[in-house]
Motif scaffolding. Structure first.
Motif, short mmCIF file in Angstrom:
data_model
loop_
_atom_site.label_atom_id
_atom_site.label_comp_id
_atom_site.label_asym_id
_atom_site.label_seq_id
_atom_site.Cartn_x
_atom_site.Cartn_y
_atom_site.Cartn_z
N GLU A 39 19.70 88.15 37.62
CA GLU A 39 19.62 88.93 36.38
C GLU A 39 18.64 90.10 36.54
O GLU A 39 18.83 91.15 35.93
CB GLU A 39 19.19 88.03 35.22
CG GLU A 39 20.28 87.06 34.80
CD GLU A 39 19.79 86.00 33.82
OE1 GLU A 39 18.64 86.09 33.34
OE2 GLU A 39 20.57 85.06 33.57
N ALA A 40 17.61 89.92 37.37
CA ALA A 40 16.65 91.00 37.63
C ALA A 40 17.20 91.99 38.65
O ALA A 40 16.54 92.95 39.01
CB ALA A 40 15.33 90.41 38.11
N ARG A 41 18.41 91.73 39.13
CA ARG A 41 19.13 92.60 40.07
C ARG A 41 18.45 92.70 41.43
O ARG A 41 18.57 93.71 42.12
CB ARG A 41 19.36 93.97 39.47
CG ARG A 41 20.26 93.91 38.27
CD ARG A 41 20.64 95.26 37.80
NE ARG A 41 21.54 95.12 36.65
CZ ARG A 41 21.73 96.05 35.78
NH1 ARG A 41 21.14 97.21 35.88
NH2 ARG A 41 22.56 95.86 34.77
N GLN A 72 2.84 82.26 44.08
CA GLN A 72 1.48 82.79 44.08
C GLN A 72 1.04 83.24 42.68
O GLN A 72 -0.06 83.75 42.52
CB GLN A 72 1.36 83.96 45.05
CG GLN A 72 1.55 83.57 46.50
CD GLN A 72 1.62 84.77 47.43
OE1 GLN A 72 1.49 85.92 47.02
NE2 GLN A 72 1.86 84.50 48.70
N GLY A 73 1.93 83.06 41.69
CA GLY A 73 1.58 83.38 40.31
C GLY A 73 2.16 84.66 39.77
O GLY A 73 1.87 85.04 38.64
N THR A 74 2.98 85.34 40.54
CA THR A 74 3.60 86.58 40.08
C THR A 74 4.80 86.24 39.20
O THR A 74 5.63 85.43 39.58
CB THR A 74 4.07 87.42 41.29
OG1 THR A 74 2.98 87.60 42.19
CG2 THR A 74 4.62 88.76 40.86
N PRO A 75 4.92 86.87 38.03
CA PRO A 75 6.11 86.64 37.20
C PRO A 75 7.39 87.05 37.95
O PRO A 75 7.36 87.96 38.79
CB PRO A 75 5.89 87.53 35.98
CG PRO A 75 4.41 87.77 35.94
CD PRO A 75 3.96 87.75 37.38
N VAL A 76 8.50 86.40 37.65
CA VAL A 76 9.76 86.64 38.36
C VAL A 76 10.15 88.11 38.33
O VAL A 76 10.49 88.69 39.36
CB VAL A 76 10.91 85.76 37.79
CG1 VAL A 76 12.24 86.18 38.37
CG2 VAL A 76 10.64 84.30 38.05
#
Length: 112
Positions: A39-41, A72-76
């Protein structure tokens, strides 16, 4: 397609050989994660004749990088954007290197 043609694709990084379930299992993630990066392409899985998502080894490597960033905690969404920007930077650097090589070939400098 013959059996010989199918065997030839085993080494093809772009051949969509993996189902969503198998891809998620291989990455140690969920099918929802694969849907989210789609969905985030970040990746666009191909569809089988029945409409099921199919992933290539190349796409699995990209998904693995996204999972690493998410772990590592980064949003998708941010992880996907980072990977897209990394890819664009790598491509720009490759093109610049080609231009430099071409310019050096056209105008070789003499060591003095």
């Amino acid at each position: 397609m013959t059996a010989d043609d199918s065997f030839g694709r085993l080494d093809d990084d772009d051949y969509p050989a993996y189902t969503m379930g198998r891809a998620a299992e291989m990455l140690g993630t969920t099918q929802g994660f694969l849907r989210a990066i789609g969905e985030a392409r970040l990746i666009t899985p191909l569809r089988s004749a029945g409409g099921h998502r199919r992933y290539s080894r190349y796409q699995l490597r990209i998904a693995a990088r996204a999972r690493e960033l998410v772990d590592q905690g980064t949003p998708v969404e941010a992880a996907c954007r980072i990977i897209i920007l990394e890819d664009q930077l790598e491509e720009a650097q490759r093109i610049n290197a080609e231009y430099r090589r071409a310019a050096e070939t056209e105008n070789p400098t003499t060591a003095g």
